[in-house]
Design a protein around this motif. Structure first.
Motif, PDB file in Angstrom:
ATOM      1  N   VAL A  70       0.845  -1.207   0.000  1.00 29.35           N
ATOM      2  CA  VAL A  70       0.000   0.000   0.000  1.00 29.35           C
ATOM      3  C   VAL A  70       0.878   1.254   0.000  1.00 29.35           C
ATOM      4  O   VAL A  70       0.462   2.323   0.427  1.00 29.35           O
ATOM      5  N   TYR A  71       2.084   1.120  -0.500  1.00 29.18           N
ATOM      6  CA  TYR A  71       3.051   2.221  -0.513  1.00 29.18           C
ATOM      7  C   TYR A  71       2.525   3.400  -1.324  1.00 29.18           C
ATOM      8  O   TYR A  71       1.912   3.226  -2.375  1.00 29.18           O
ATOM      9  N   GLU A  72       2.791   4.607  -0.826  1.00 31.69           N
ATOM     10  CA  GLU A  72       2.382   5.824  -1.519  1.00 31.69           C
ATOM     11  C   GLU A  72       3.552   6.788  -1.649  1.00 31.69           C
ATOM     12  O   GLU A  72       4.540   6.702  -0.909  1.00 31.69           O
ATOM     13  N   ASP A  73       3.438   7.707  -2.576  1.00 25.41           N
ATOM     14  CA  ASP A  73       4.450   8.711  -2.838  1.00 25.41           C
ATOM     15  C   ASP A  73       4.788   9.464  -1.546  1.00 25.41           C
ATOM     16  O   ASP A  73       3.904  10.026  -0.899  1.00 25.41           O
ATOM     17  N   PRO A  74       6.083   9.503  -1.151  1.00 27.72           N
ATOM     18  CA  PRO A  74       6.445  10.219   0.078  1.00 27.72           C
ATOM     19  C   PRO A  74       6.036  11.686   0.065  1.00 27.72           C
ATOM     20  O   PRO A  74       5.672  12.238   1.117  1.00 27.72           O
ATOM     21  N   VAL A  75       6.078  12.321  -1.082  1.00 27.90           N
ATOM     22  CA  VAL A  75       5.693  13.730  -1.159  1.00 27.90           C
ATOM     23  C   VAL A  75       4.206  13.883  -0.847  1.00 27.90           C
ATOM     24  O   VAL A  75       3.784  14.838  -0.182  1.00 27.90           O
ATOM     25  N   ARG A  76       3.397  12.946  -1.298  1.00 24.78           N
ATOM     26  CA  ARG A  76       1.963  12.993  -0.990  1.00 24.78           C
ATOM     27  C   ARG A  76       1.731  12.824   0.503  1.00 24.78           C
ATOM     28  O   ARG A  76       0.902  13.538   1.097  1.00 24.78           O
ATOM     29  N   ILE A  77       2.450  11.905   1.127  1.00 17.47           N
ATOM     30  CA  ILE A  77       2.290  11.699   2.564  1.00 17.47           C
ATOM     31  C   ILE A  77       2.689  12.960   3.326  1.00 17.47           C
ATOM     32  O   ILE A  77       1.989  13.396   4.255  1.00 17.47           O
ATOM     33  N   ALA A  78       3.811  13.573   2.933  1.00 16.74           N
ATOM     34  CA  ALA A  78       4.244  14.803   3.594  1.00 16.74           C
ATOM     35  C   ALA A  78       3.209  15.902   3.433  1.00 16.74           C
ATOM     36  O   ALA A  78       2.925  16.660   4.379  1.00 16.74           O
ATOM     37  N   ALA A  79       2.610  15.995   2.252  1.00 17.57           N
ATOM     38  CA  ALA A  79       1.586  17.019   2.014  1.00 17.57           C
ATOM     39  C   ALA A  79       0.360  16.769   2.887  1.00 17.57           C
ATOM     40  O   ALA A  79      -0.257  17.717   3.405  1.00 17.57           O
ATOM     41  N   GLU A  80      -0.029  15.514   3.070  1.00 18.83           N
ATOM     42  CA  GLU A  80      -1.164  15.197   3.935  1.00 18.83           C
ATOM     43  C   GLU A  80      -0.882  15.610   5.378  1.00 18.83           C
ATOM     44  O   GLU A  80      -1.756  16.159   6.068  1.00 18.83           O
ATOM     45  N   LEU A  81       0.332  15.340   5.834  1.00 22.27           N
ATOM     46  CA  LEU A  81       0.697  15.728   7.197  1.00 22.27           C
ATOM     47  C   LEU A  81       0.675  17.247   7.350  1.00 22.27           C
ATOM     48  O   LEU A  81       0.258  17.776   8.391  1.00 22.27           O
ATOM     49  N   ASP A  82       1.099  17.950   6.316  1.00 23.56           N
ATOM     50  CA  ASP A  82       1.122  19.411   6.374  1.00 23.56           C
ATOM     51  C   ASP A  82      -0.273  20.019   6.252  1.00 23.56           C
ATOM     52  O   ASP A  82      -0.457  21.206   6.549  1.00 23.56           O
ATOM     53  N   ALA A  83      -1.246  19.228   5.801  1.00 25.40           N
ATOM     54  CA  ALA A  83      -2.610  19.736   5.696  1.00 25.40           C
ATOM     55  C   ALA A  83      -3.317  19.768   7.045  1.00 25.40           C
ATOM     56  O   ALA A  83      -4.361  20.400   7.189  1.00 25.40           O
ATOM     57  N   VAL A  84      -2.756  19.099   8.046  1.00 23.30           N
ATOM     58  CA  VAL A  84      -3.339  19.120   9.392  1.00 23.30           C
ATOM     59  C   VAL A  84      -2.982  20.452  10.048  1.00 23.30           C
ATOM     60  O   VAL A  84      -1.801  20.793  10.170  1.00 23.30           O
ATOM     61  N   PRO A  85      -3.967  21.247  10.469  1.00 22.97           N
ATOM     62  CA  PRO A  85      -3.672  22.566  11.034  1.00 22.97           C
ATOM     63  C   PRO A  85      -2.798  22.481  12.277  1.00 22.97           C
ATOM     64  O   PRO A  85      -2.941  21.568  13.099  1.00 22.97           O
ATOM     65  N   LEU A  86      -1.894  23.439  12.404  1.00 18.84           N
ATOM     66  CA  LEU A  86      -1.093  23.560  13.609  1.00 18.84           C
ATOM     67  C   LEU A  86      -1.904  24.257  14.691  1.00 18.84           C
ATOM     68  O   LEU A  86      -2.912  24.924  14.404  1.00 18.84           O
ATOM     69  N   PRO A  87      -1.502  24.131  15.956  1.00 13.03           N
ATOM     70  CA  PRO A  87      -2.194  24.891  17.007  1.00 13.03           C
ATOM     71  C   PRO A  87      -2.181  26.376  16.672  1.00 13.03           C
ATOM     72  O   PRO A  87      -1.206  26.894  16.125  1.00 13.03           O
ATOM     73  N   PRO A  88      -3.276  27.071  16.953  1.00 15.97           N
ATOM     74  CA  PRO A  88      -3.346  28.498  16.588  1.00 15.97           C
ATOM     75  C   PRO A  88      -2.333  29.338  17.353  1.00 15.97           C
ATOM     76  O   PRO A  88      -1.931  28.990  18.472  1.00 15.97           O
ATOM     77  N   THR A  89      -1.940  30.429  16.740  1.00 14.37           N
ATOM     78  CA  THR A  89      -1.049  31.381  17.407  1.00 14.37           C
ATOM     79  C   THR A  89      -1.806  32.058  18.551  1.00 14.37           C
ATOM     80  O   THR A  89      -2.906  32.567  18.348  1.00 14.37           O
TER      81      THR A  89
END
Length: 304
Positions: free
Chosen positions: A170-189
């Motif tokens: 079920v391997y996926e493109d590492p760049v896609r995985i990184a983009a998914e992780l970056d789509a999760v909002p960070l705690p607000p300022t």
């Protein structure tokens, strides 16, 4: 400025595997053939097992006299900090202890019941490391098998890790995985964050010490901020938090779309000024690079 992946990171012979098990017997059944493969591989040093102490004991019992032919290292001696620190440790090990082209067999188990698995935030960064390792070590002839024990790693994390290992089905493109992780909002300022027009070292240092960092830690934090600021034109900076979790977020005018930025090991053996985001990732617990709301890039550094 838009950073681009290093051209040296072309597809190569990195063999990145994973094994999943839930009993000691199944662990030994997976580990012994892998180590035997490493021992039989030409132009390679003895294989190295980086595992929890109880699994090292299992291997000693199973290997008997052959234990002397295998390097055994407690995983708490290898995984001593962030996922970026693990990249540095692996790169240094391969530079000093591998055969031609990076040939080596590594049996590796992160500290899932410690830093790497104690929160969803840290586990997500570990999945990022597992995914990006396929690019970072692509040109190396290393064979690595990652150990996932269902008794410590957990089902959700294991399923996410399968997507980062080419042998999983079920391997996926590492760049896609990184983009998914970056789509999760960070705690607000927070509303009381201190705003700076530019991250002058003396201002950041005074703020860090005033918010509880010791002098040495404050200096590391200041250097990390300065190195991150070297990525481009800084249009704003925010500071918040209390020691040890001091945070600085820089806004850069330029967009950075390289998922490997700050992960590619430099020639130097350790973190040093002049290494940009590599240095920042080595001394900070978290470094997040996201698209800024008004354009450009937001770089958030959390010291611990």
């Amino acid at each position: 400025m838009t950073a681009q992946p290093s051209p040296s990171l072309s597809p190569g012979t990195f063999d990145h595997r994973m094994t999943v098990f839930g009993t000691d017997e199944d662990f030994v059944a997976a580990a012994l053939p892998f180590l035997a493969e490493g021992l039989a591989a030409p132009d390679e040093p003895p294989p190295t097992a980086i595992l929890a102490p109880d699994k090292l004991d299992l291997l000693r019992d199973a290997l008997g006299a052959d234990t002397r032919h295998v390097g055994l290292l407690p995983h708490t001696d290898w995984y001593t900090g962030s996922a970026a620190n693990a990249v540095a440790r692996a790169a240094a090990h391969l530079a000093g202890h591998s055969g031609p082209g990076g040939r080596a067999h590594l049996l590796m188990e992160p500290v899932w019941n410690g830093r790497a698995g104690r929160s969803p935030r840290e586990s997500a960064e570990w999945i990022r490391y597992e995914a990006l390792a396929n690019l970072l070590f692509a040109s190396s002839a290393t064979t690595a098998m990652c150990v996932y024990d269902t008794r410590t790693a957990g089902a959700v994390l294991i399923e996410a890790a399968r997507r980062a290992h080419p042998d999983s089905g079920v391997y996926e493109d590492p760049v896609r995985i990184a983009a998914e992780l970056d789509a999760v909002p960070l705690p607000p300022t927070p509303s009381d964050a201190q705003r700076l027009t530019e991250p002058a070292p003396e201002a950041v240092r005074a703020w860090a010490i005033g918010h509880g960092l010791g002098v040495a830690d404050a200096e590391s934090f200041v250097t990390a901020v300065t190195e991150a600021a070297s990525l481009g034109q800084v249009t704003g900076a925010l500071l918040w938090g209390e020691a040890p979790g001091c945070v600085c977020e820089l806004t850069l005018a330029e967009r950075i779309d390289d998922p490997l930025v700050g992960f590619v090991p430099p020639p130097a053996t350790g973190p040093a000024p002049g290494q940009g985001l590599w240095y920042a990732r080595q001394v900070c617990a978290y470094v997040d690079v996201r698209d800024a709301a008004g354009g450009g890039t937001a770089v958030r550094l959390q010291y611990a």
